[in-house]
Scaffold this active site. Structure first.
Site, PDB file in Angstrom:
ATOM      1  N   LYS A 129     -21.139 -18.013  30.970  1.00  0.00           N
ATOM      2  CA  LYS A 129     -20.940 -18.627  29.653  1.00  0.00           C
ATOM      3  C   LYS A 129     -19.603 -19.363  29.738  1.00  0.00           C
ATOM      4  O   LYS A 129     -18.542 -18.767  29.570  1.00  0.00           O
ATOM      5  CB  LYS A 129     -20.922 -17.556  28.563  1.00  0.00           C
ATOM      6  CG  LYS A 129     -21.385 -18.027  27.202  1.00  0.00           C
ATOM      7  CD  LYS A 129     -20.513 -19.097  26.583  1.00  0.00           C
ATOM      8  CE  LYS A 129     -19.220 -18.563  26.056  1.00  0.00           C
ATOM      9  NZ  LYS A 129     -18.295 -19.631  25.612  1.00  0.00           N
ATOM     10  N   GLY A 154      -9.563 -15.103  29.497  1.00  0.00           N
ATOM     11  CA  GLY A 154      -9.327 -15.771  28.219  1.00  0.00           C
ATOM     12  C   GLY A 154      -8.198 -15.098  27.471  1.00  0.00           C
ATOM     13  O   GLY A 154      -7.327 -14.453  28.071  1.00  0.00           O
ATOM     14  N   SER A 155      -8.232 -15.216  26.161  1.00  0.00           N
ATOM     15  CA  SER A 155      -7.115 -14.722  25.349  1.00  0.00           C
ATOM     16  C   SER A 155      -7.157 -13.195  25.226  1.00  0.00           C
ATOM     17  O   SER A 155      -8.218 -12.570  25.364  1.00  0.00           O
ATOM     18  CB  SER A 155      -7.188 -15.344  23.961  1.00  0.00           C
ATOM     19  OG  SER A 155      -8.405 -14.981  23.347  1.00  0.00           O
ATOM     20  N   THR A 156      -6.011 -12.628  24.922  1.00  0.00           N
ATOM     21  CA  THR A 156      -5.917 -11.178  24.756  1.00  0.00           C
ATOM     22  C   THR A 156      -6.774 -10.727  23.578  1.00  0.00           C
ATOM     23  O   THR A 156      -7.454  -9.697  23.650  1.00  0.00           O
ATOM     24  CB  THR A 156      -4.444 -10.769  24.584  1.00  0.00           C
ATOM     25  OG1 THR A 156      -3.764 -11.099  25.809  1.00  0.00           O
ATOM     26  CG2 THR A 156      -4.279  -9.291  24.311  1.00  0.00           C
ATOM     27  N   ALA A 202      -9.581 -12.048  22.344  1.00  0.00           N
ATOM     28  CA  ALA A 202     -11.000 -12.020  22.725  1.00  0.00           C
ATOM     29  C   ALA A 202     -11.242 -10.891  23.719  1.00  0.00           C
ATOM     30  O   ALA A 202     -12.275 -10.206  23.657  1.00  0.00           O
ATOM     31  CB  ALA A 202     -11.418 -13.358  23.319  1.00  0.00           C
ATOM     32  N   GLY A 203     -10.303 -10.675  24.628  1.00  0.00           N
ATOM     33  CA  GLY A 203     -10.446  -9.614  25.633  1.00  0.00           C
ATOM     34  C   GLY A 203     -10.595  -8.244  24.993  1.00  0.00           C
ATOM     35  O   GLY A 203     -11.405  -7.415  25.436  1.00  0.00           O
ATOM     36  N   GLU A 240      -8.963 -10.746  32.465  1.00  0.00           N
ATOM     37  CA  GLU A 240      -7.767 -11.508  32.854  1.00  0.00           C
ATOM     38  C   GLU A 240      -7.300 -12.211  31.592  1.00  0.00           C
ATOM     39  O   GLU A 240      -7.964 -13.137  31.114  1.00  0.00           O
ATOM     40  CB  GLU A 240      -8.117 -12.559  33.914  1.00  0.00           C
ATOM     41  CG  GLU A 240      -8.696 -12.004  35.195  1.00  0.00           C
ATOM     42  CD  GLU A 240      -7.649 -11.427  36.119  1.00  0.00           C
ATOM     43  OE1 GLU A 240      -6.459 -11.374  35.753  1.00  0.00           O
ATOM     44  OE2 GLU A 240      -8.023 -11.007  37.216  1.00  0.00           O
ATOM     45  N   CYS A 249      -2.060 -19.283  32.249  1.00  0.00           N
ATOM     46  CA  CYS A 249      -1.775 -17.908  31.845  1.00  0.00           C
ATOM     47  C   CYS A 249      -0.530 -17.335  32.510  1.00  0.00           C
ATOM     48  O   CYS A 249       0.203 -16.572  31.908  1.00  0.00           O
ATOM     49  CB  CYS A 249      -2.980 -17.051  32.182  1.00  0.00           C
ATOM     50  SG  CYS A 249      -3.490 -17.248  33.901  1.00  0.00           S
TER      51      CYS A 249
END
Ligand code: NAD
Length: 476
Positions: free
Chosen positions: A174, A226-228, A230-231, A248, A282
């Site tokens: 995705k 991706g972002s923290t 969303a993680g 990550e 990042c």
């Protein structure tokens, strides 16, 4: 005219999306909408997972050395189209073309490295135990969901699809909605490389499409960059059915300039390490820690270096800074620049929009001085070309400041005394730290601690996250 990519790549073919939703693809340098992609639905994800499940048994049965050969052919196919892929990526995310070419040129290196790990994979080991012997088998975890961000779409995809395929897993990808068009080029390469239908599938869309993939019961592992924020949502969703997950995430890494640093030697790192990819990286070293006695000298050097770096049309090969990826990203970066001012930090260079760019999501590369590590501008990830310079008093203080962060992804220590710098690097709480370098090798593990993530990609253990261990124990 805009190109409509209304399909997903499922089971080796382009299949019309089951969803009527579309997402516009905008060129960040011109603000022109030049394409749209399908906002994939849960049904599209179901179809892709079905295809991945169907392909899984045969792919897992192929000898690892044969899977390695497929990956090498994929590397060759990618190599032949680096220029085209670089151009498509730049048009979508505004990465300067020279940076885009450098990023894509690493991708075949990654696939070949994962191929070498497949060559070395020992799928069954015999152990002598106190009750007789035992056979320990390494089996692929099953279908992998790979979710990627827009800033380095193909390298970050390779970090997931490469080890997954090497280990014998199949995958549903995705990509980020900002950079999905290059994922269709990647799909063509899969066919060119002879990778069987259904082994890798691509479903485009936004957050909900990603969430449907994460929540799918037949997906056994999620590999996410991706972002923290969303993680964390993804980790919680994976916990619900104990799915494996690698994350990550974001960073706010420190570059420690030791007392004896040679500032001329550090100059090239201002762009390449502190603000790579127009600061949208990042592991950018966005906190520069300078000895108080040399603070003004360091601020002047970082400011003057940054202001000299050519900014402009990302398709121009002489440009090193382009626009930010989107209007939204520019708003975020500009709000952090205002916040820094409100907090009492002082803009040394930049702080606004560059002259001569009435269109495009440009911001001026910006350096702040008079920054303390408790300010939000020093603590939160900006994800743009904004560098803060923080003074320190003695080496212990520098290390304390570097470690006083919720994040722990990158880091750097700069000094002509490599051994001493290495001793300092040992004390930084982070996943990776460079000594007088910002170049990261594929052969070493990469990832973060604290809010920067869970698990590692790259390095000799890359395949472990895609393998289950099964023990067959038997009596003597
Ligand atoms: P993002 O988290 O908004 O989106 C990343 C991907 O996840 C996209 O494909 C998005 O559609 C999808 N997504 C978002 N929310 C989801 C959810 N709840 N469930 C499933 N999928 C979801 O990040 P971004 O803005 O695309 O990228 C920037 C961020 O990525 C920065 O924070 C940056 O630090 C981080 N990043 C980390 C690394 C690393 O290796 N640690 C590398 C590059 C970027």
């Amino acid at each position: 005219m805009t190109t409509a990519q209304d399909c997903h790549f499922i089971g080796g073919e382009l299949r019309p999306s089951k969803s009527s939703g579309r997402i516009a693809v905008v060129n960040p340098a011109t603000e022109e909408e030049f394409a749209s992609i399908a906002n994939g639905s849960g049904e599209d994800i179901d179809g892709a997972v079905d295809a991945a499940v169907e392909a899984a048994t045969d792919w897992a049965r192929i000898a690892p050395a044969d899977r390695a050969n497929h990956l090498r052919r994929l590397a060759d196919a990618f190599e032949n189209r680096i220029e085209e892929i670089s151009t498509v990526v730049t048009r979508q995310n505004g990465t300067p073309i020279s940076v885009s070419r450098a990023m894509q040129s690493q991708v075949p290196v990654y696939y070949r490295y994962f191929a070498s790990l497949a060559d070395e994979l020992v799928v069954e080991e015999r152990l002598q135990t106190s009750f007789g012997d035992a056979l320990v088998q390494k089996e692929p975890v099953g279908v992998v969901g790979a979710i990627t961000p827009w800033n380095g779409p193909q390298p970050l995809l390779a970090w997931k699809v490469g080890p997954a395929l090497a280990a014998g897993c199949t995958a549903v990808v995705k990509p980020s909605p900002e950079t999905s068009l290059d994922a269709f080029l990647f799909a063509e390469l899969l066919s060119d490389a002879g990778i069987p239908d259904g082994v890798v599938n691509v479903v485009t869309g936004g957050r909900e499409t990603g969430a449907a993939l994460v929540g799918h019961p037949r997906v056994r592992k999620i590999a996410f960059t991706g972002s923290t924020a969303a993680g964390k949502a993804i980790a919680a969703a994976c916990a619900a059915d104990l799915k494996r997950v690698t994350l990550e995430l974001g960073g706010k890494s420190a570059a420690i300039l030791l007392d004896d640093v040679n500032l001329d030697a550090f100059t090239p790192f201002v762009a390449s390490a502190c603000a790579p990819n127009t600061g949208q990286t990042c592991r950018a070293l966005t906190r520069v820690l300078a000895p108080r006695s040399r603070y003004d000298e360091v601020v002047d050097m970082v400011g003057s270096t940054l202001s000299r770096i050519p900014l402009g049309d990302p398709t121009d090969p002489s440009v090193s800074f382009g626009p930010l990826v989107s209007e939204r990203q520019r708003q975020i970066v500009e709000s952090y620049i205002s916040l820094g001012r409100q907090e009492g930090a002082k803009v040394v260079v930049g702080g606004g929009r560059p002259a001569g760019f009435p269109r495009g999501f440009y911001v001026e590369p910006t350096v702040f001085r008079n920054v303390t590590n408790d300010m939000r501008i020093a603590r939160e990830e900006v994800f743009g070309p904004v560098i803060v310079v923080i003074p320190y008093d003695g080496e212990d203080d520098a290390i304390d400041i570097a470690n006083d962060s919720e994040f722990g992804l990158g880091g750097g220590v700069f000094s002509p005394d490599t051994q001493h710098a290495t001793d300092v690097a040992r004390r930084i709480v982070t996943g990776t730290v460079g000594v007088n370098t910002a170049s990261f090798p594929v052969e070493a593990p990469f990832g973060g601690v604290k809010q920067s993530g869970v698990g590692r990609e790259l390095g000799p253990g890359s395949l472990d996250a895609y393998l289950e261990l099964k023990t067959i124990f038997r009596s003597a």
